[in-house]
Design a protein around this motif. Structure first.
Motif, PDB file in Angstrom:
ATOM      1  N   SER A   4       0.832  -1.191   0.000  1.00 51.02           N
ATOM      2  CA  SER A   4       0.000   0.000   0.000  1.00 51.02           C
ATOM      3  C   SER A   4       0.876   1.254   0.000  1.00 51.02           C
ATOM      4  CB  SER A   4      -0.958  -0.014   1.188  1.00 51.02           C
ATOM      5  OG  SER A   4      -0.299   0.451   2.323  1.00 51.02           O
ATOM      6  N   CYS A   5       0.345   2.285  -0.610  1.00 53.55           N
ATOM      7  CA  CYS A   5       1.067   3.556  -0.709  1.00 53.55           C
ATOM      8  C   CYS A   5       0.082   4.647  -0.306  1.00 53.55           C
ATOM      9  CB  CYS A   5       1.557   3.763  -2.137  1.00 53.55           C
ATOM     10  SG  CYS A   5       2.088   5.454  -2.482  1.00 53.55           S
ATOM     11  N   LEU A   6       0.467   5.457   0.657  1.00 50.47           N
ATOM     12  CA  LEU A   6      -0.417   6.497   1.176  1.00 50.47           C
ATOM     13  C   LEU A   6      -0.952   7.395   0.060  1.00 50.47           C
ATOM     14  CD1 LEU A   6      -1.645   8.033   3.611  1.00 50.47           C
ATOM     15  CD2 LEU A   6       0.462   9.375   3.678  1.00 50.47           C
ATOM     16  N   PHE A   7      -0.073   7.834  -0.831  1.00 47.80           N
ATOM     17  CA  PHE A   7      -0.518   8.789  -1.852  1.00 47.80           C
ATOM     18  C   PHE A   7      -1.350   8.133  -2.946  1.00 47.80           C
ATOM     19  CE2 PHE A   7       3.126  11.867  -0.625  1.00 47.80           C
ATOM     20  CZ  PHE A   7       2.351  12.367   0.406  1.00 47.80           C
ATOM     21  N   CYS A   8      -1.132   6.833  -3.202  1.00 45.58           N
ATOM     22  CA  CYS A   8      -2.018   6.111  -4.128  1.00 45.58           C
ATOM     23  C   CYS A   8      -3.389   5.929  -3.487  1.00 45.58           C
ATOM     24  CB  CYS A   8      -1.423   4.757  -4.497  1.00 45.58           C
ATOM     25  SG  CYS A   8      -0.018   4.870  -5.621  1.00 45.58           S
ATOM     26  N   HIS A  45       1.723   5.869  -9.555  1.00 43.89           N
ATOM     27  CA  HIS A  45       2.721   5.580  -8.513  1.00 43.89           C
ATOM     28  C   HIS A  45       4.114   5.682  -9.117  1.00 43.89           C
ATOM     29  CE1 HIS A  45       4.498   4.077  -4.850  1.00 43.89           C
ATOM     30  NE2 HIS A  45       5.301   3.368  -5.630  1.00 43.89           N
ATOM     31  N   VAL A  46       4.858   6.686  -8.716  1.00 44.37           N
ATOM     32  CA  VAL A  46       6.230   6.861  -9.193  1.00 44.37           C
ATOM     33  C   VAL A  46       7.057   7.379  -8.017  1.00 44.37           C
ATOM     34  CG1 VAL A  46       5.546   9.054 -10.277  1.00 44.37           C
ATOM     35  CG2 VAL A  46       7.721   8.035 -10.906  1.00 44.37           C
ATOM     36  N   VAL A  47       8.172   6.730  -7.767  1.00 46.14           N
ATOM     37  CA  VAL A  47       8.978   7.040  -6.587  1.00 46.14           C
ATOM     38  C   VAL A  47       9.798   8.310  -6.795  1.00 46.14           C
ATOM     39  CG1 VAL A  47      10.837   6.201  -5.065  1.00 46.14           C
ATOM     40  CG2 VAL A  47       9.084   4.610  -5.904  1.00 46.14           C
ATOM     41  N   SER A  48      10.480   8.381  -7.939  1.00 47.32           N
ATOM     42  CA  SER A  48      11.448   9.461  -8.144  1.00 47.32           C
ATOM     43  C   SER A  48      10.911  10.565  -9.033  1.00 47.32           C
ATOM     44  CB  SER A  48      12.728   8.887  -8.765  1.00 47.32           C
ATOM     45  OG  SER A  48      13.586   9.939  -9.154  1.00 47.32           O
ATOM     46  N   PHE A  49      11.198  11.777  -8.631  1.00 48.92           N
ATOM     47  CA  PHE A  49      10.920  12.966  -9.445  1.00 48.92           C
ATOM     48  C   PHE A  49      11.535  12.810 -10.837  1.00 48.92           C
ATOM     49  CE2 PHE A  49      12.398  17.395 -10.481  1.00 48.92           C
ATOM     50  CZ  PHE A  49      11.155  17.996 -10.585  1.00 48.92           C
ATOM     51  N   LEU A  50      12.690  12.144 -10.908  1.00 48.41           N
ATOM     52  CA  LEU A  50      13.423  12.003 -12.164  1.00 48.41           C
ATOM     53  C   LEU A  50      12.795  10.959 -13.082  1.00 48.41           C
ATOM     54  CD1 LEU A  50      16.974  12.180 -10.561  1.00 48.41           C
ATOM     55  CD2 LEU A  50      15.678  14.030 -11.631  1.00 48.41           C
ATOM     56  N   ASP A  51      11.813  10.227 -12.580  1.00 52.51           N
ATOM     57  CA  ASP A  51      11.140   9.203 -13.393  1.00 52.51           C
ATOM     58  C   ASP A  51       9.771   9.639 -13.897  1.00 52.51           C
ATOM     59  OD1 ASP A  51      13.255   7.441 -13.284  1.00 52.51           O
ATOM     60  OD2 ASP A  51      12.509   6.422 -11.479  1.00 52.51           O
ATOM     61  N   THR A  53       7.201  10.967 -16.506  1.00 55.70           N
ATOM     62  CA  THR A  53       7.224  10.882 -17.977  1.00 55.70           C
ATOM     63  C   THR A  53       7.307  12.294 -18.562  1.00 55.70           C
ATOM     64  OG1 THR A  53       4.829  11.071 -18.176  1.00 55.70           O
ATOM     65  CG2 THR A  53       5.731   8.828 -17.909  1.00 55.70           C
ATOM     66  N   LYS A  54       7.602  12.360 -19.850  1.00 51.77           N
ATOM     67  CA  LYS A  54       7.641  13.652 -20.560  1.00 51.77           C
ATOM     68  C   LYS A  54       6.323  14.402 -20.381  1.00 51.77           C
ATOM     69  CE  LYS A  54      11.318  14.905 -22.745  1.00 51.77           C
ATOM     70  NZ  LYS A  54      12.175  13.873 -23.342  1.00 51.77           N
ATOM     71  N   GLU A  55       5.218  13.674 -20.519  1.00 55.69           N
ATOM     72  CA  GLU A  55       3.889  14.288 -20.403  1.00 55.69           C
ATOM     73  C   GLU A  55       3.668  14.816 -18.985  1.00 55.69           C
ATOM     74  OE1 GLU A  55       4.476  11.230 -21.783  1.00 55.69           O
ATOM     75  OE2 GLU A  55       4.193  11.904 -23.858  1.00 55.69           O
ATOM     76  N   GLU A  56       4.085  14.032 -18.005  1.00 53.01           N
ATOM     77  CA  GLU A  56       3.935  14.475 -16.613  1.00 53.01           C
ATOM     78  C   GLU A  56       4.810  15.699 -16.348  1.00 53.01           C
ATOM     79  OE1 GLU A  56       2.873  10.183 -14.473  1.00 53.01           O
ATOM     80  OE2 GLU A  56       4.960  10.722 -14.866  1.00 53.01           O
ATOM     81  N   GLN A  57       6.002  15.683 -16.895  1.00 57.07           N
ATOM     82  CA  GLN A  57       6.892  16.843 -16.714  1.00 57.07           C
ATOM     83  C   GLN A  57       6.242  18.103 -17.268  1.00 57.07           C
ATOM     84  OE1 GLN A  57      10.927  16.086 -18.227  1.00 57.07           O
ATOM     85  NE2 GLN A  57      10.658  13.939 -17.725  1.00 57.07           N
ATOM     86  N   CYS A  58       5.629  17.978 -18.452  1.00 60.32           N
ATOM     87  CA  CYS A  58       4.990  19.138 -19.093  1.00 60.32           C
ATOM     88  C   CYS A  58       3.771  19.613 -18.302  1.00 60.32           C
ATOM     89  CB  CYS A  58       4.547  18.798 -20.512  1.00 60.32           C
ATOM     90  SG  CYS A  58       5.931  18.571 -21.609  1.00 60.32           S
ATOM     91  N   ASN A  59       3.100  18.690 -17.661  1.00 57.87           N
ATOM     92  CA  ASN A  59       1.873  19.009 -16.942  1.00 57.87           C
ATOM     93  C   ASN A  59       2.148  19.490 -15.513  1.00 57.87           C
ATOM     94  OD1 ASN A  59      -0.808  19.193 -16.326  1.00 57.87           O
ATOM     95  ND2 ASN A  59      -1.213  16.995 -16.397  1.00 57.87           N
ATOM     96  N   LEU A  60       3.358  19.239 -15.034  1.00 59.50           N
ATOM     97  CA  LEU A  60       3.640  19.536 -13.628  1.00 59.50           C
ATOM     98  C   LEU A  60       3.589  21.029 -13.313  1.00 59.50           C
ATOM     99  CD1 LEU A  60       4.377  18.677 -10.795  1.00 59.50           C
ATOM    100  CD2 LEU A  60       6.784  18.568 -11.497  1.00 59.50           C
ATOM    101  N   LEU A  61       4.244  21.831 -14.120  1.00 65.48           N
ATOM    102  CA  LEU A  61       4.265  23.269 -13.806  1.00 65.48           C
ATOM    103  C   LEU A  61       2.859  23.889 -13.839  1.00 65.48           C
ATOM    104  CD1 LEU A  61       5.950  25.629 -12.891  1.00 65.48           C
ATOM    105  CD2 LEU A  61       6.578  26.066 -15.267  1.00 65.48           C
ATOM    106  N   HIS A 130       6.256  13.760  -4.406  1.00 66.98           N
ATOM    107  CA  HIS A 130       5.324  14.837  -4.032  1.00 66.98           C
ATOM    108  C   HIS A 130       6.099  16.140  -4.012  1.00 66.98           C
ATOM    109  CE1 HIS A 130       6.879  12.766  -0.474  1.00 66.98           C
ATOM    110  NE2 HIS A 130       6.748  13.868   0.225  1.00 66.98           N
ATOM    111  N   ILE A 131       5.501  17.130  -4.657  1.00 66.83           N
ATOM    112  CA  ILE A 131       6.148  18.450  -4.750  1.00 66.83           C
ATOM    113  C   ILE A 131       5.553  19.307  -3.639  1.00 66.83           C
ATOM    114  CG2 ILE A 131       6.434  20.525  -6.169  1.00 66.83           C
ATOM    115  CD1 ILE A 131       5.967  17.104  -7.769  1.00 66.83           C
ATOM    116  N   GLN A 132       6.429  19.808  -2.788  1.00 64.44           N
ATOM    117  CA  GLN A 132       5.994  20.599  -1.643  1.00 64.44           C
ATOM    118  C   GLN A 132       5.802  22.056  -2.080  1.00 64.44           C
ATOM    119  OE1 GLN A 132       6.299  19.385   1.804  1.00 64.44           O
ATOM    120  NE2 GLN A 132       7.400  17.467   1.418  1.00 64.44           N
ATOM    121  N   ILE A 133       4.642  22.580  -1.769  1.00 64.08           N
ATOM    122  CA  ILE A 133       4.362  24.005  -2.006  1.00 64.08           C
ATOM    123  C   ILE A 133       4.268  24.611  -0.610  1.00 64.08           C
ATOM    124  CG2 ILE A 133       2.813  25.684  -3.103  1.00 64.08           C
ATOM    125  CD1 ILE A 133       3.723  23.626  -5.132  1.00 64.08           C
ATOM    126  N   ILE A 134       5.316  25.304  -0.193  1.00 65.43           N
ATOM    127  CA  ILE A 134       5.356  25.841   1.162  1.00 65.43           C
ATOM    128  C   ILE A 134       5.198  27.359   1.108  1.00 65.43           C
ATOM    129  CG2 ILE A 134       6.724  26.039   3.291  1.00 65.43           C
ATOM    130  CD1 ILE A 134       8.042  23.371   2.575  1.00 65.43           C
TER     131      ILE A 134
END
Ligand SMILES: [Zn+2]
Length: 159
Positions: A4-8, A45-51, A53-61, A130-134
């Motif tokens: 189990s994964c909390l964020f999933c 479910h993806v552990v590393s920020f560096l993993d 996908t291209k689409e996720e990277q584009c959608n993140l900002l 998880h990207i922290q917005i502080i």
């Protein structure tokens, strides 16, 4: 066996989600550093920020920007009050109590620290990116110079 994964799990239950699109969702952190502290989390479910996908990277900002727009126009008071009914530990209770009496609770933040704890030595404790917005509020710390450089104590202020 599926671990189990909390964020999933949160993604499936949609509990207290404040923003979502096809790839990301956001919610208020349960151990807030400052009022409106939020997390932007990929639905996959993806552990590393560096993993991501291209689409996720584009959608993140855009996802980060939309989350910020939402937190600037909402008040997390009821979220913190609800947590106080059933905190998982004393720290969660203490942090949420602090937020409820913080002068920033009803304010638009004056700035943000946005970041990722990439890897265990960097402080990652939940192994799903998880990207922290502080949010930051003028005067919230005595010495603000250097911002996230303060993750290594004593090395923040370079002046
Ligand atoms: Zn996960």
């Amino acid at each position: 066996m599926e671990t189990s994964c909390l964020f999933c799990d949160i993604c499936k239950s949609k509990t207290d989600i404040i923003f979502e699109n096809n790839q990301f969702y956001a919610r208020y952190d349960r151990f807030p550093v400052s009022p409106k502290h939020a997390l932007v989390i990929p639905k996959r479910h993806v552990v590393s920020f560096l993993d991501l996908t291209k689409e996720e990277q584009c959608n993140l900002l855009p996802s980060i920007k939309q989350t910020i727009k939402i937190i600037e126009n909402t008040n997390p008071q009821s979220v913190y009050e609800n947590i106080l009914h059933n905190p998982i530990n004393k720290k969660m209770k203490l942090f949420c109590e602090k937020m409820l009496s913080h002068p920033g609770l009803n304010k638009k933040p004056d700035g943000y620290n946005i970041g990722v704890n990439e890897g265990i030595p960097a402080g990652r404790t939940i192994h799903h990116v998880h990207i922290q917005i502080i949010p930051r509020y003028t005067g919230d710390v005595a010495d603000f110079v250097g911002g996230i450089r303060h993750v290594i104590p004593g090395m923040g202020n370079y002046r």
